[in-house]
Design an enzyme around this catalytic site. Structure first.
Site, PDB file in Angstrom:
ATOM      1  N   TRP A   1       0.688  -1.288  -0.078  1.00  0.00           N
ATOM      2  CA  TRP A   1       0.148   0.015   0.119  1.00  0.00           C
ATOM      3  C   TRP A   1       0.827   1.198  -0.038  1.00  0.00           C
ATOM      4  O   TRP A   1       0.643   2.112  -0.660  1.00  0.00           O
ATOM      5  CB  TRP A   1      -0.968  -0.116   1.190  1.00  0.00           C
ATOM      6  CG  TRP A   1      -1.905  -1.038   1.155  1.00  0.00           C
ATOM      7  CD1 TRP A   1      -2.015  -2.175   1.748  1.00  0.00           C
ATOM      8  CD2 TRP A   1      -2.931  -1.349  -0.110  1.00  0.00           C
ATOM      9  NE1 TRP A   1      -3.258  -3.101   1.344  1.00  0.00           N
ATOM     10  CE2 TRP A   1      -3.596  -2.382   0.253  1.00  0.00           C
ATOM     11  CE3 TRP A   1      -3.364  -0.564  -1.200  1.00  0.00           C
ATOM     12  CZ2 TRP A   1      -4.756  -2.703  -0.577  1.00  0.00           C
ATOM     13  CZ3 TRP A   1      -4.231  -0.880  -1.830  1.00  0.00           C
ATOM     14  CH2 TRP A   1      -4.993  -2.191  -1.487  1.00  0.00           C
TER      15      TRP A   1
ATOM     16  N   ASP B   1      -1.563   6.346   6.681  1.00  0.00           N
ATOM     17  CA  ASP B   1      -2.460   5.543   6.243  1.00  0.00           C
ATOM     18  C   ASP B   1      -2.585   4.645   7.259  1.00  0.00           C
ATOM     19  O   ASP B   1      -1.810   3.922   7.645  1.00  0.00           O
ATOM     20  CB  ASP B   1      -2.085   4.719   4.995  1.00  0.00           C
ATOM     21  CG  ASP B   1      -2.685   3.997   4.571  1.00  0.00           C
ATOM     22  OD1 ASP B   1      -4.067   3.630   5.140  1.00  0.00           O
ATOM     23  OD2 ASP B   1      -2.720   3.270   3.540  1.00  0.00           O
TER      24      ASP B   1
ATOM     25  N   LYS C   1     -12.186  -2.125   7.128  1.00  0.00           N
ATOM     26  CA  LYS C   1     -11.509  -2.948   7.799  1.00  0.00           C
ATOM     27  C   LYS C   1     -11.509  -2.828   9.194  1.00  0.00           C
ATOM     28  O   LYS C   1     -11.886  -3.843   9.935  1.00  0.00           O
ATOM     29  CB  LYS C   1      -9.845  -2.633   7.785  1.00  0.00           C
ATOM     30  CG  LYS C   1      -9.231  -3.513   6.552  1.00  0.00           C
ATOM     31  CD  LYS C   1      -8.556  -2.710   5.424  1.00  0.00           C
ATOM     32  CE  LYS C   1      -8.168  -3.534   4.021  1.00  0.00           C
ATOM     33  NZ  LYS C   1      -7.545  -2.288   3.161  1.00  0.00           N
TER      34      LYS C   1
HETATM   35  C1  LIG Z   1      -7.124  -1.708   2.276  1.00  0.00           C
HETATM   36  C2  LIG Z   1      -6.043  -0.783   2.217  1.00  0.00           C
HETATM   37  C3  LIG Z   1      -5.840   0.325   1.157  1.00  0.00           C
HETATM   38  C4  LIG Z   1      -6.732   0.566   0.219  1.00  0.00           C
HETATM   39  O1  LIG Z   1      -7.885   0.802   0.559  1.00  0.00           O
HETATM   40  P1  LIG Z   1      -9.034   1.069  -0.570  1.00  0.00           P
HETATM   41  O2  LIG Z   1     -10.309   1.409   0.268  1.00  0.00           O
HETATM   42  O3  LIG Z   1      -9.423  -0.245  -1.168  1.00  0.00           O
HETATM   43  O4  LIG Z   1      -8.527   2.151  -1.390  1.00  0.00           O
HETATM   44  C5  LIG Z   1      -4.987   1.176   1.598  1.00  0.00           C
HETATM   45  N1  LIG Z   1      -3.914   1.188   2.735  1.00  0.00           N
HETATM   46  C6  LIG Z   1      -4.371   0.397   3.460  1.00  0.00           C
HETATM   47  C7  LIG Z   1      -3.109   0.229   4.718  1.00  0.00           C
HETATM   48  C8  LIG Z   1      -5.211  -1.045   3.429  1.00  0.00           C
HETATM   49  O5  LIG Z   1      -5.192  -1.903   4.364  1.00  0.00           O
END
Ligand SMILES: *Cc1c(COP(=O)(O)O)cnc(C)c1O
Length: 355
Positions: free
Chosen positions: A100, A167, A191
């Site tokens: 990511w 993030d 998540k």
């Molecule tokens: C799942 C995830 C993403 C991507 O998220 P989207 O909502 O599908 O764009 C980005 N960063 C991390 C750490 C993730 O676990």
């Protein structure tokens, strides 16, 4: 009975599913479904307000922080952040510690110079780089707190005076931390905090003063703030599911209470795996994630057998990401300790039989 170890979209509390389904039929005794409800109504505005204030309360945010619910998932933030805060003269620093983070770096490079301060690519991102220097002349330093695919997690906040951007898609609200140290936090909801389709964004007002101007409205954080996350039609249902999950988290005691449960789940799973040499843990103990545990077996035949067994026992989502292989067990906030116990019992039985 299913035990849902999916990496995302993933498990949410049962009561959240129950209340969300009620709202699909009759939202707040209005006689209307939440799916047909106007977003610019006092009833829905109250949903957004409460969700924002619960985020502030649970994360103990100071008055300088703005909370937004935006479309586009975390992946939109990969480019919206540099679009707002970089240009040819404004450089950013990034930590490259997973799939990511790599995507975030790729997007940022379209808007300005990017310095990758450290990378764990040399070992398939199986550890968190340490001892790197963050340059002082950058607009911000960006990193991923929990690497969902590789099963690593940063335990602690980097010590720097540079504005921090994180993030937190896969571990937000799972552990107590000083969220006020960040100038910008983002997290896709699917998540740890709700349904797919909405992104939690937290911005420090002083940091926002450095944003570029002349951007398309939907890319401009100030306009979203001025319109209370209702610059256009917000993802109403996804925000409502966030509200229900935030209420649940507050009811069970907030972030410190869930941290204890998360630590217990992690201890149980990792200590069980460590007992049996047929399992390999690619991540060193100090970098292991409490949200996503990654492990492999040296024998592909045994791996296949274990996956079949998991399936038989109602365990969903334990197959590892294709880039890592083996297994990945996601244990987000809503995952009960009981499910992890069922899994560790299965691991123990399997390992005893095949040792
Ligand atoms: C799942 C995830 C993403 C991507 O998220 P989207 O909502 O599908 O764009 C980005 N960063 C991390 C750490 C993730 O676990």
């Amino acid at each position: 009975m299913k035990h849902n170890f999916n990496a995302g979209p993933s498990i949410l509390p049962k009561e959240v599913f129950e209340e969300a389904s009620k709202a699909i039929l009759d939202f707040n005794n209005t006689g209307l479904s939440i799916l047909e409800f106007g977003h610019r109504t006092p009833t829905f505005e109250a949903v957004v307000e409460e969700a924002m204030s619960l985020v502030k309360e649970l994360m103990q945010l100071d008055v300088n922080k703005e909370v937004l619910f935006l479309h586009g998932g975390a992946s939109t933030q990969f480019f919206q952040i540099p679009m707002n805060f970089l240009n040819k003269e404004k450089k950013a620093a990034y930590l490259d510690c997973g799939v990511w983070g790599t995507k975030a770096i790729k997007e940022a490079k379209q808007f300005g110079p990017v310095e990758v301060v450290a990378s764990s690519k040399d070992k398939n991102y199986s550890y968190i780089p340490k001892g790197y220097q963050i340059p002082s002349d950058v607009a911000y330093f960006h990193y991923t707190t929990n690497n969902t695919i590789e099963g690593t997690q940063m335990h602690g906040i980097p010590d720097t005076d540079v504005p921090l951007i994180a993030d937190m898609s896969s571990d937000v609200l799972s552990t107590v931390m000083d969220f006020n140290k960040f100038s910008f936090i983002y997290a896709g909801a699917q998540k740890n905090i709700g349904a797919a389709g909405v992104n939690l964004v937290i911005i420090d007002k002083d940091f926002l003063k450095h944003a570029n101007t002349g951007l398309p409205s939907m890319m401009d954080y100030s306009q979203h703030i001025a319109n209370g996350s209702m610059l256009n039609t917000p993802p109403v249902f996804a925000i409502y599911v966030c509200l229900l999950t935030l209420r649940w988290l507050k009811k069970i005691g907030g972030v410190s209470a869930i941290q204890q449960i998360n630590e217990e789940k992690g201890r149980l799973l990792y200590s069980t795996l460590e007992k049996y040499p047929i399992f390999t843990l690619p991540v060193p103990a100090e970098d292991r994630s409490l949200m996503n545990a990654v492990f492999t077996m040296s024998d592909p035949q045994l791996e296949e057998m274990f996956l079949t067994l998991c399936k038989q026992e109602g365990m969903v989502g334990v197959k590892g990401h294709r880039s890592v292989g083996g297994f990945r067990v996601s244990m987000y906030n809503a995952m009960p300790l009981e499910s992890v116990k069922v899994l560790t019992d299965l691991i123990t039985d399997f390992a005893d039989k095949h040792a």
